[in-house]
Design a protein around this motif. Structure first.
Motif, PDB file in Angstrom:
ATOM      1  N   LEU A 107       0.831  -1.211   0.000  1.00 16.02           N
ATOM      2  CA  LEU A 107       0.000   0.000   0.000  1.00 16.02           C
ATOM      3  C   LEU A 107       0.862   1.257   0.000  1.00 16.02           C
ATOM      4  CD1 LEU A 107      -2.863  -0.938   2.504  1.00 16.02           C
ATOM      5  CD2 LEU A 107      -2.916  -0.970   0.006  1.00 16.02           C
ATOM      6  N   SER A 108       1.964   1.227   0.762  1.00 19.77           N
ATOM      7  CA  SER A 108       2.864   2.377   0.796  1.00 19.77           C
ATOM      8  C   SER A 108       3.480   2.619  -0.579  1.00 19.77           C
ATOM      9  CB  SER A 108       3.956   2.141   1.837  1.00 19.77           C
ATOM     10  OG  SER A 108       4.892   3.204   1.840  1.00 19.77           O
ATOM     11  N   ALA A 109       3.863   1.522  -1.259  1.00 20.08           N
ATOM     12  CA  ALA A 109       4.437   1.655  -2.595  1.00 20.08           C
ATOM     13  C   ALA A 109       3.427   2.244  -3.565  1.00 20.08           C
ATOM     14  CB  ALA A 109       4.919   0.292  -3.084  1.00 20.08           C
ATOM     15  N   PHE A 110       2.151   1.889  -3.416  1.00 20.94           N
ATOM     16  CA  PHE A 110       1.122   2.437  -4.310  1.00 20.94           C
ATOM     17  C   PHE A 110       0.965   3.941  -4.114  1.00 20.94           C
ATOM     18  CE2 PHE A 110      -3.539   3.047  -5.324  1.00 20.94           C
ATOM     19  CZ  PHE A 110      -3.352   3.030  -6.700  1.00 20.94           C
ATOM     20  N   GLU A 111       1.064   4.402  -2.882  1.00 23.30           N
ATOM     21  CA  GLU A 111       0.989   5.852  -2.637  1.00 23.30           C
ATOM     22  C   GLU A 111       2.166   6.561  -3.293  1.00 23.30           C
ATOM     23  OE1 GLU A 111      -1.555   7.490  -1.313  1.00 23.30           O
ATOM     24  OE2 GLU A 111      -2.551   5.540  -1.221  1.00 23.30           O
ATOM     25  N   HIS A 112       3.369   6.001  -3.179  1.00 22.74           N
ATOM     26  CA  HIS A 112       4.536   6.592  -3.845  1.00 22.74           C
ATOM     27  C   HIS A 112       4.369   6.552  -5.366  1.00 22.74           C
ATOM     28  CE1 HIS A 112       6.886   7.241  -0.279  1.00 22.74           C
ATOM     29  NE2 HIS A 112       6.824   5.958   0.093  1.00 22.74           N
ATOM     30  N   PHE A 113       3.781   5.456  -5.855  1.00 21.96           N
ATOM     31  CA  PHE A 113       3.542   5.336  -7.293  1.00 21.96           C
ATOM     32  C   PHE A 113       2.598   6.435  -7.778  1.00 21.96           C
ATOM     33  CE2 PHE A 113       0.605   3.862 -10.566  1.00 21.96           C
ATOM     34  CZ  PHE A 113       1.474   3.591 -11.605  1.00 21.96           C
ATOM     35  N   LYS A 114       1.513   6.676  -7.039  1.00 25.58           N
ATOM     36  CA  LYS A 114       0.559   7.709  -7.453  1.00 25.58           C
ATOM     37  C   LYS A 114       1.218   9.089  -7.490  1.00 25.58           C
ATOM     38  CE  LYS A 114      -2.760   6.762  -4.495  1.00 25.58           C
ATOM     39  NZ  LYS A 114      -4.082   6.830  -3.805  1.00 25.58           N
ATOM     40  N   ASP A 115       2.038   9.395  -6.473  1.00 27.90           N
ATOM     41  CA  ASP A 115       2.725  10.694  -6.448  1.00 27.90           C
ATOM     42  C   ASP A 115       3.654  10.844  -7.649  1.00 27.90           C
ATOM     43  OD1 ASP A 115       1.447  11.296  -4.106  1.00 27.90           O
ATOM     44  OD2 ASP A 115       3.112  10.699  -2.801  1.00 27.90           O
ATOM     45  N   ALA A 116       4.432   9.795  -7.936  1.00 25.68           N
ATOM     46  CA  ALA A 116       5.374   9.863  -9.050  1.00 25.68           C
ATOM     47  C   ALA A 116       4.640   9.937 -10.385  1.00 25.68           C
ATOM     48  CB  ALA A 116       6.305   8.643  -9.026  1.00 25.68           C
ATOM     49  N   ASN A 117       3.560   9.178 -10.523  1.00 24.27           N
ATOM     50  CA  ASN A 117       2.820   9.188 -11.785  1.00 24.27           C
ATOM     51  C   ASN A 117       2.085  10.503 -11.985  1.00 24.27           C
ATOM     52  OD1 ASN A 117       2.049   7.625 -14.171  1.00 24.27           O
ATOM     53  ND2 ASN A 117      -0.021   7.711 -13.340  1.00 24.27           N
ATOM     54  N   ASP A 118       1.578  11.094 -10.897  1.00 29.21           N
ATOM     55  CA  ASP A 118       0.946  12.419 -11.003  1.00 29.21           C
ATOM     56  C   ASP A 118       1.954  13.444 -11.509  1.00 29.21           C
ATOM     57  OD1 ASP A 118      -1.436  11.411 -10.137  1.00 29.21           O
ATOM     58  OD2 ASP A 118      -1.214  12.096  -8.054  1.00 29.21           O
ATOM     59  N   THR A 119       3.179  13.367 -11.004  1.00 30.12           N
ATOM     60  CA  THR A 119       4.235  14.280 -11.477  1.00 30.12           C
ATOM     61  C   THR A 119       4.517  14.050 -12.957  1.00 30.12           C
ATOM     62  OG1 THR A 119       5.256  14.274  -9.273  1.00 30.12           O
ATOM     63  CG2 THR A 119       6.617  15.003 -11.116  1.00 30.12           C
ATOM     64  N   ARG A 120       4.570  12.791 -13.361  1.00 31.47           N
ATOM     65  CA  ARG A 120       4.818  12.464 -14.779  1.00 31.47           C
ATOM     66  C   ARG A 120       3.715  13.013 -15.677  1.00 31.47           C
ATOM     67  NH1 ARG A 120       3.294   8.597 -18.478  1.00 31.47           N
ATOM     68  NH2 ARG A 120       1.774   7.775 -16.980  1.00 31.47           N
ATOM     69  N   LEU A 121       2.460  12.848 -15.258  1.00 31.59           N
ATOM     70  CA  LEU A 121       1.335  13.340 -16.065  1.00 31.59           C
ATOM     71  C   LEU A 121       1.333  14.864 -16.129  1.00 31.59           C
ATOM     72  CD1 LEU A 121      -1.485  10.924 -14.822  1.00 31.59           C
ATOM     73  CD2 LEU A 121      -0.271  10.851 -17.004  1.00 31.59           C
ATOM     74  N   SER A 122       1.714  15.505 -15.012  1.00 29.03           N
ATOM     75  CA  SER A 122       1.781  16.971 -14.993  1.00 29.03           C
ATOM     76  C   SER A 122       2.855  17.474 -15.952  1.00 29.03           C
ATOM     77  CB  SER A 122       2.063  17.449 -13.563  1.00 29.03           C
ATOM     78  OG  SER A 122       2.217  18.842 -13.521  1.00 29.03           O
ATOM     79  N   GLN A 123       3.991  16.797 -15.993  1.00 25.70           N
ATOM     80  CA  GLN A 123       5.063  17.183 -16.921  1.00 25.70           C
ATOM     81  C   GLN A 123       4.629  17.007 -18.367  1.00 25.70           C
ATOM     82  OE1 GLN A 123       8.281  14.669 -15.655  1.00 25.70           O
ATOM     83  NE2 GLN A 123       8.864  15.999 -13.930  1.00 25.70           N
ATOM     84  N   ILE A 124       3.860  15.948 -18.647  1.00 27.93           N
ATOM     85  CA  ILE A 124       3.380  15.724 -20.015  1.00 27.93           C
ATOM     86  C   ILE A 124       2.425  16.844 -20.426  1.00 27.93           C
ATOM     87  CG2 ILE A 124       1.956  14.201 -21.441  1.00 27.93           C
ATOM     88  CD1 ILE A 124       3.125  11.842 -19.933  1.00 27.93           C
ATOM     89  N   GLU A 125       1.557  17.273 -19.504  1.00 29.61           N
ATOM     90  CA  GLU A 125       0.617  18.348 -19.819  1.00 29.61           C
ATOM     91  C   GLU A 125       1.348  19.658 -20.108  1.00 29.61           C
ATOM     92  OE1 GLU A 125      -2.339  18.919 -16.893  1.00 29.61           O
ATOM     93  OE2 GLU A 125      -3.257  16.941 -17.135  1.00 29.61           O
ATOM     94  N   LYS A 126       2.420  19.931 -19.349  1.00 31.98           N
ATOM     95  CA  LYS A 126       3.121  21.205 -19.497  1.00 31.98           C
ATOM     96  C   LYS A 126       4.095  21.217 -20.661  1.00 31.98           C
ATOM     97  CE  LYS A 126       2.876  22.356 -14.556  1.00 31.98           C
ATOM     98  NZ  LYS A 126       3.663  22.595 -13.315  1.00 31.98           N
ATOM     99  N   ARG A 127       4.823  20.071 -20.856  1.00 32.79           N
ATOM    100  CA  ARG A 127       5.909  20.070 -21.834  1.00 32.79           C
ATOM    101  C   ARG A 127       5.707  19.071 -22.962  1.00 32.79           C
ATOM    102  NH1 ARG A 127      10.396  19.669 -17.130  1.00 32.79           N
ATOM    103  NH2 ARG A 127      10.018  17.445 -17.439  1.00 32.79           N
ATOM    104  N   MET A 128       4.556  18.377 -22.968  1.00 30.82           N
ATOM    105  CA  MET A 128       4.245  17.349 -23.971  1.00 30.82           C
ATOM    106  C   MET A 128       5.126  16.110 -23.825  1.00 30.82           C
ATOM    107  SD  MET A 128       1.718  18.688 -25.387  1.00 30.82           S
ATOM    108  CE  MET A 128       1.460  17.510 -26.717  1.00 30.82           C
ATOM    109  N   SER A 129       5.937  16.059 -22.782  1.00 32.34           N
ATOM    110  CA  SER A 129       6.751  14.875 -22.517  1.00 32.34           C
ATOM    111  C   SER A 129       7.138  14.901 -21.043  1.00 32.34           C
ATOM    112  CB  SER A 129       8.004  14.836 -23.389  1.00 32.34           C
ATOM    113  OG  SER A 129       8.867  15.914 -23.070  1.00 32.34           O
TER     114      SER A 129
END
Length: 438
Positions: free
Chosen positions: A46-68
């Motif tokens: 469960l702890s790993a899933f929370e870290h995964f969500k944080d990291a993936n949210d950052t990845r999706l935010s970067q894609i929205e801002k920079r297209m990658s």
């Protein structure tokens, strides 16, 4: 239908919450609260899933801002994703280990006289090779399966234990319809068309209606074998429960073979897997074939709104089957889907609430079947359906064991066989996702 509308519809399906409740009720012993190791493993997951969500949210935010996304961020998401798969694999092993019985064995006071007699005779055969009492018991019972060259029937408790452990270890068996037969096959009549009907006025003539069209489906059983080995010193040790030892030894071999056959088996000397049937676009579906929904891209999910295809797959199944439906996929496919979010930013994949409860996708339980194909062009890597009504596993009564102390001296081999069949029994109840553009 827009993604927002689909997501709203998905959240509003009444059976979705019911499905999660049913899963918990069906597995009352799935989580042992006394197992500190299992609790710790689940907490780490469960702890790993929370870290995964944080990291993936950052990845999706970067894609929205920079297209990658940043390479470091993407690598972090992949590493956490892989770590979650490993942790889930560890929990599965711990759960399977905890599902095995203790070494105390079955109380002899709970067995009938004939069952106790069989148990003692079989124990003497397994430990010392003395088959006289066992042969006499099977002849006395007028057993049509008595065959010294093919082995002897194991006690019913041992057969039940093998079947129970297989249900824990064989993913498709755990969600399919399982029938037991005494013959070599099961024949099942099926109505491919119902009786004709219609509306008429009070005084109008009633034309004769056509009779339903019936066909017969046959599910033959095929021989599955395992050959565990033991030393004579192990067999001489009275503290070792031979029944439990045999069940634990053969379950891994049986489960691996069954897992492959129930998914990809061609029906030749093995059960027929559901992916071996003809697959057609769901818009042109007909009985005898499985319908598929395209993923939206060749060898991948669509770049834009990939979750749309999952919602389409859910609603390709009739409502009568959805309430009891499961996903079937391997870990690689699940790792890809774990990154998907709905229009409100909620992750579609969610871990179970307790250890032993399966993860869910759109609130439907996920069955991890490692024999499902990886995502690739034209691969049917994702299945969704009511497997209890869609896929049939046929077990012939009786597990047989033949003691062989000669082939690999000083080891004693135990050639153990059971007969198993399988195939699709309802072609409406299972749908697939094909990784193609259309």
């Amino acid at each position: 239908m827009t993604l927002e509308t689909k997501a709203a519809h998905s959240a509003a399906i009444p059976p979705l919450e019911h499905k999660a409740e049913a899963t918990t009720a069906a597995s009352p012993n799935a989580w042992d609260p006394q197992s500190a190791e299992l609790r710790d493993a689940f907490g780490e997951f469960l702890s790993a899933f929370e870290h995964f969500k944080d990291a993936n949210d950052t990845r999706l935010s970067q894609i929205e801002k920079r297209m990658s996304s940043d390479v470091v961020t993407s690598d972090k998401v992949d590493r956490i994703n892989a770590a979650m798969d490993e942790q889930k694999h560890r929990m599965d092993e711990l759960l399977l280990k905890s599902s095995r019985p203790g070494r105390s064995g079955v109380s002899t006071g709970m067995l009938s006289h004939s069952a106790l007699e069989h148990k003692r005779a079989w124990d003497g055969y397994m430990r010392k090779g003395d088959a006289f009492d066992l042969r006499a018991l099977e002849v006395k019972a007028l057993s049509t399966q008595t065959d010294p060259d093919g082995g002897y029937l194991v006690p019913s408790e041992t057969e039940s234990e093998i079947g129970r452990v297989l249900s824990e270890a064989s993913p498709i068996r755990a969600i399919a319809d399982v029938r037991q037969v005494s013959g070599s096959s099961l024949k099942k009549p099926i109505a491919t068309t119902g009786a004709m009907s219609g509306w008429v006025g009070e005084e109008e003539t009633r034309p004769e209606t056509a009779a339903p069209v019936l066909s017969e489906m046959e599910f033959p059983t095929m021989e599955l074998y395992a050959m565990p080995a033991a030393t004579q010193s192990l067999l001489d040790d009275s503290a070792v429960n031979i029944e439990e030892w045999l069940a634990s030894e053969v379950q891994i071999a049986f489960a691996e073979q069954e897992g492959t056959a129930f998914v990809n088996g061609d029906g030749i000397r093995k059960p027929r897997g559901f992916l071996s049937y003809d697959v057609v676009d769901d818009d042109t579906w007909s009985w005898g074939k499985l319908g598929y929904v395209p993923s939206g891209s060749n060898g991948a999910f669509a770049t834009s709104n990939p979750e749309d295809a999952l919602v389409d797959l859910v609603y390709s199944l009739k409502s009568g089957y959805r309430s009891n439906a499961n996903w079937a996929m391997n870990r690689s496919t699940q790792s890809e889907i774990r990154k998907f979010k709905d229009a409100d930013g909620n992750y579609l994949w969610q871990p179970g609430l307790v250890a032993g409860q399966p993860a869910t996708l759109l609130n439907f339980a996920i069955t991890e079947a490692e024999d499902m194909p990886d995502i690739a062009t034209d691969a049917n890597a994702l299945a969704f359906g009511d497997f209890r009504r869609g896929y049939l596993v046929v077990d012939r009564l009786g597990v047989r064991t033949l003691r062989d102390p000669y082939t690999r001296k000083p080891y004693v081999l135990f050639y153990t066989t059971k007969r198993v069949g399988g195939g699709v029994q309802n072609f409406e109840a299972i749908k697939l996702m094909k990784f193609t553009a259309s």
